[in-house]
Design a protein around this motif. Sequence first.
Motif, PDB file in Angstrom:
ATOM      1  N   ALA A   1       1.151  -1.217   0.172  1.00  0.00           N
ATOM      2  CA  ALA A   1       0.184   0.303  -0.001  1.00  0.00           C
ATOM      3  C   ALA A   1       0.674   1.263  -0.542  1.00  0.00           C
ATOM      4  CB  ALA A   1      -1.332  -0.065   1.168  1.00  0.00           C
ATOM      5  N   ARG A   2       2.240   1.355   0.352  1.00  0.00           N
ATOM      6  CA  ARG A   2       3.134   2.269   0.052  1.00  0.00           C
ATOM      7  C   ARG A   2       3.335   2.549  -0.811  1.00  0.00           C
ATOM      8  NH1 ARG A   2       6.425   2.966   5.354  1.00  0.00           N
ATOM      9  NH2 ARG A   2       4.714   2.515   6.871  1.00  0.00           N
ATOM     10  N   ASN A   3       3.155   2.264  -2.193  1.00  0.00           N
ATOM     11  CA  ASN A   3       3.255   2.339  -3.771  1.00  0.00           C
ATOM     12  C   ASN A   3       2.652   2.346  -3.986  1.00  0.00           C
ATOM     13  OD1 ASN A   3       6.344   1.942  -2.880  1.00  0.00           O
ATOM     14  ND2 ASN A   3       6.416  -0.325  -3.145  1.00  0.00           N
ATOM     15  N   LYS A   4       1.258   2.874  -3.381  1.00  0.00           N
ATOM     16  CA  LYS A   4      -0.781   3.322  -3.595  1.00  0.00           C
ATOM     17  C   LYS A   4      -0.880   4.346  -3.982  1.00  0.00           C
ATOM     18  CE  LYS A   4       0.113  -1.370  -5.439  1.00  0.00           C
ATOM     19  NZ  LYS A   4       0.340  -1.547  -6.790  1.00  0.00           N
ATOM     20  N   ILE A   5      -1.453   5.569  -4.957  1.00  0.00           N
ATOM     21  CA  ILE A   5      -1.642   6.094  -5.300  1.00  0.00           C
ATOM     22  C   ILE A   5      -3.458   6.048  -4.444  1.00  0.00           C
ATOM     23  CG2 ILE A   5      -2.988   8.213  -5.964  1.00  0.00           C
ATOM     24  CD1 ILE A   5       0.480   8.136  -6.312  1.00  0.00           C
ATOM     25  N   TRP A   6      -3.443   7.111  -3.213  1.00  0.00           N
ATOM     26  CA  TRP A   6      -4.763   6.782  -2.184  1.00  0.00           C
ATOM     27  C   TRP A   6      -5.676   7.943  -2.999  1.00  0.00           C
ATOM     28  CZ3 TRP A   6      -5.714   4.147   2.595  1.00  0.00           C
ATOM     29  CH2 TRP A   6      -4.589   2.950   2.761  1.00  0.00           C
ATOM     30  N   THR A   7      -6.607   8.018  -2.824  1.00  0.00           N
ATOM     31  CA  THR A   7      -8.203   8.794  -3.456  1.00  0.00           C
ATOM     32  C   THR A   7      -8.942   9.364  -2.072  1.00  0.00           C
ATOM     33  OG1 THR A   7      -9.426   6.968  -3.640  1.00  0.00           O
ATOM     34  CG2 THR A   7      -8.038   7.823  -5.638  1.00  0.00           C
ATOM     35  N   ILE A   8      -9.092  10.675  -2.335  1.00  0.00           N
ATOM     36  CA  ILE A   8      -9.910  11.249  -0.891  1.00  0.00           C
ATOM     37  C   ILE A   8     -11.295  10.832  -1.069  1.00  0.00           C
ATOM     38  CG2 ILE A   8     -10.039  13.646   0.036  1.00  0.00           C
ATOM     39  CD1 ILE A   8      -8.059  14.844  -1.150  1.00  0.00           C
ATOM     40  N   GLU A   9     -11.942  10.395   0.104  1.00  0.00           N
ATOM     41  CA  GLU A   9     -13.303  10.235   0.070  1.00  0.00           C
ATOM     42  C   GLU A   9     -13.745  11.652   0.829  1.00  0.00           C
ATOM     43  OE1 GLU A   9     -16.655   8.809  -0.139  1.00  0.00           O
ATOM     44  OE2 GLU A   9     -15.842   7.192   0.729  1.00  0.00           O
ATOM     45  N   ASN A  10     -15.322  11.732  -0.712  1.00  0.00           N
ATOM     46  CA  ASN A  10     -15.939  12.989  -0.403  1.00  0.00           C
ATOM     47  C   ASN A  10     -16.452  13.200  -0.152  1.00  0.00           C
ATOM     48  OD1 ASN A  10     -13.903  14.257  -2.781  1.00  0.00           O
ATOM     49  ND2 ASN A  10     -15.248  13.084  -4.356  1.00  0.00           N
TER      50      ASN A  10
END
Length: 253
Positions: free
Chosen positions: A75-84
Amino acid sequence: MGHPAAVWDRRASLELTKDWNGIEQVVLRNPQGASARVSLHGGQVISWRNERGEELLFTSSKFGNCGSLEQNGFARNKIWTIENDPPPLRPNDSLGKSFVDLLLKPAEEDLKCWPHGEVRIEGLETLDYLDNLCQRERFTEQGDAITFESEVDRVYLSSPQCVAILDHERKRTYVMRKEGLPDIVVWNPWEKKSKAMADFGDEEYKQMLCVDAAAIEKNITLKPGEEWTGRIELAGVPSSFCSDDLDPHLKFF
């Protein structure tokens, strides 16, 4: 009559920005002036400053320049998204607080490899641990508290919700609270390994200590539609804090 108290605007306390690589970051601020910076690359908290602007987290000056983070989890290499549309905080938790909810949405390839001086740590006494310096052999912690005089790379198993990291030199104590993550990783590369690491300064081992919650001994496996929550909370507390205060005063709300 006095003026009514100002209403804390949580949305105004959240700022979106980018680092020098163009990767998005979220900056959170509270009314007292403290701030935190979260990178969407890995969903990592990369800065935590108190009301006086003092940085409380260590980040290597060479971090992000080279090397792989895969050893710290995919998970350290993944791009996370913001929960709207995040779930609301409880009423007594929401006043004057700034927060952001991040999501990690697995891609097709992710589904194939989802994870089957004077500083001491209190709260891990008598626990079993796996020693990565001894081919993950299992030992039992004997000390009253964990101190550091050489390289340490351990996984403490079935650990309590709270542990305390006491920094006597800086007169600071940190409390880490967690849920959903049964184990705790404790790591410091010390002198020899620091010099061999491309993404770590030769002398920076003197300034840091990695204490992180994890799920290592037992895999967390999700079936389609299932959910899992892991949570880590860091807090600075008075330097007079001791392990006796871990329970019940610092339980989750």
